[in-house]
Design a protein around this motif. Sequence first.
Motif, PDB file in Angstrom:
ATOM      1  N   LYS A  57      64.325  47.887  46.677  1.00  0.00           N
ATOM      2  CA  LYS A  57      63.272  48.213  47.629  1.00  0.00           C
ATOM      3  C   LYS A  57      62.576  46.963  48.147  1.00  0.00           C
ATOM      4  N   GLU A  58      62.344  46.009  47.277  1.00  0.00           N
ATOM      5  CA  GLU A  58      61.678  44.785  47.705  1.00  0.00           C
ATOM      6  C   GLU A  58      62.469  44.079  48.803  1.00  0.00           C
ATOM      7  N   ALA A  59      63.770  43.956  48.632  1.00  0.00           N
ATOM      8  CA  ALA A  59      64.607  43.301  49.646  1.00  0.00           C
ATOM      9  C   ALA A  59      64.551  44.055  50.969  1.00  0.00           C
ATOM     10  N   LEU A  60      64.537  45.369  50.901  1.00  0.00           N
ATOM     11  CA  LEU A  60      64.431  46.184  52.109  1.00  0.00           C
ATOM     12  C   LEU A  60      63.079  45.948  52.792  1.00  0.00           C
ATOM     13  N   PHE A  61      62.016  45.971  52.028  1.00  0.00           N
ATOM     14  CA  PHE A  61      60.680  45.755  52.605  1.00  0.00           C
ATOM     15  C   PHE A  61      60.578  44.364  53.216  1.00  0.00           C
ATOM     16  N   LEU A  62      61.096  43.364  52.526  1.00  0.00           N
ATOM     17  CA  LEU A  62      61.047  41.997  53.055  1.00  0.00           C
ATOM     18  C   LEU A  62      61.805  41.895  54.373  1.00  0.00           C
ATOM     19  N   ALA A  63      62.942  42.566  54.457  1.00  0.00           N
ATOM     20  CA  ALA A  63      63.714  42.568  55.707  1.00  0.00           C
ATOM     21  C   ALA A  63      62.930  43.250  56.828  1.00  0.00           C
ATOM     22  N   VAL A  64      62.201  44.313  56.502  1.00  0.00           N
ATOM     23  CA  VAL A  64      61.376  44.999  57.502  1.00  0.00           C
ATOM     24  C   VAL A  64      60.251  44.081  57.971  1.00  0.00           C
ATOM     25  N   VAL A  65      59.610  43.385  57.056  1.00  0.00           N
ATOM     26  CA  VAL A  65      58.527  42.466  57.433  1.00  0.00           C
ATOM     27  C   VAL A  65      59.074  41.343  58.311  1.00  0.00           C
ATOM     28  N   GLU A  66      60.225  40.810  57.949  1.00  0.00           N
ATOM     29  CA  GLU A  66      60.848  39.776  58.779  1.00  0.00           C
ATOM     30  C   GLU A  66      61.166  40.312  60.172  1.00  0.00           C
ATOM     31  N   ARG A  67      61.629  41.564  60.232  1.00  0.00           N
ATOM     32  CA  ARG A  67      61.908  42.212  61.517  1.00  0.00           C
ATOM     33  C   ARG A  67      60.622  42.305  62.342  1.00  0.00           C
ATOM     34  N   CYS A  68      59.500  42.612  61.695  1.00  0.00           N
ATOM     35  CA  CYS A  68      58.212  42.673  62.400  1.00  0.00           C
ATOM     36  C   CYS A  68      57.879  41.325  63.021  1.00  0.00           C
ATOM     37  N   PHE A  69      58.045  40.257  62.263  1.00  0.00           N
ATOM     38  CA  PHE A  69      57.753  38.930  62.804  1.00  0.00           C
ATOM     39  C   PHE A  69      58.671  38.598  63.977  1.00  0.00           C
ATOM     40  N   ALA A  70      59.935  38.976  63.890  1.00  0.00           N
ATOM     41  CA  ALA A  70      60.861  38.720  64.999  1.00  0.00           C
ATOM     42  C   ALA A  70      60.424  39.490  66.245  1.00  0.00           C
ATOM     43  N   ARG A  71      60.000  40.729  66.064  1.00  0.00           N
ATOM     44  CA  ARG A  71      59.548  41.542  67.196  1.00  0.00           C
ATOM     45  C   ARG A  71      58.267  40.959  67.799  1.00  0.00           C
ATOM     46  N   ILE A  72      57.374  40.478  66.955  1.00  0.00           N
ATOM     47  CA  ILE A  72      56.143  39.853  67.443  1.00  0.00           C
ATOM     48  C   ILE A  72      56.479  38.599  68.242  1.00  0.00           C
ATOM     49  N   ARG A  73      57.360  37.782  67.707  1.00  0.00           N
ATOM     50  CA  ARG A  73      57.763  36.547  68.386  1.00  0.00           C
ATOM     51  C   ARG A  73      58.374  36.870  69.745  1.00  0.00           C
ATOM     52  N   GLU A  74      59.201  37.891  69.802  1.00  0.00           N
ATOM     53  CA  GLU A  74      59.809  38.319  71.068  1.00  0.00           C
ATOM     54  C   GLU A  74      58.708  38.738  72.064  1.00  0.00           C
ATOM     55  N   SER A  75      57.752  39.486  71.578  1.00  0.00           N
ATOM     56  CA  SER A  75      56.647  39.941  72.420  1.00  0.00           C
ATOM     57  C   SER A  75      55.818  38.769  72.921  1.00  0.00           C
ATOM     58  N   LEU A  76      55.512  37.828  72.043  1.00  0.00           N
ATOM     59  CA  LEU A  76      54.743  36.654  72.465  1.00  0.00           C
ATOM     60  C   LEU A  76      55.497  35.869  73.533  1.00  0.00           C
TER      61      LEU A  76
END
Length: 188
Positions: A57-76
């Motif tokens: 679960k931790e690896a899955l959550f970390l991947a989701v958080v990383e995905r959030c940062f990528a989406r934020i970076r794309e938006s910025l």
Amino acid sequence: MPPPERRLSTADERRETVLRTALGTFGAKGYYGTTTGEVAKAAGISQAYVYRLFPDKEALFLAVVERCFARIRESLGDGVAEARGSDPDAVLHAMGEVYARLIAEEDALLRVQMHAQCAAISEPAVRAVLQRGYARTVEYVRGVSGADERRVQEFFARGMLCHLVVAVDAGEVDAPWARTLSAGIRHY
């Protein structure tokens, strides 16, 4: 006419499905409240298959958080493209506008960010992912805006205030404290 040929999903396609699904699931219940079984059920796959894609679960959550940062970076990046001018204030303003739209349109992203910040207090791996994500994001904002340290800090502080205003729905509360917090904060 022969039936259409059945196409099986690849592991990469399933991984993407799990990450999209997990974003909503973790956003709703947080790191501690979400099980991999719930993510699997929402994704329409077995829990065993989730574990084939992510070791825990931790690896899955970390991947989701990383995905959030990528989406934020794309938006910025979209904000930089929309900026009316190249001076730091114009660029920061445009990035702030697209970020406000992003968290309104993709509210699970905001919820995951907030859950991750809470989990980071006691989970070193989550803290490390947040540190790396914020390091990249701060350096990106500094680089594309040309803003000084104080303005970059204010940009992020305002973003965190936006999170609070949205989380407590301060824009809908008619009280002095809510007006103080939400003054000048645009939320969609």
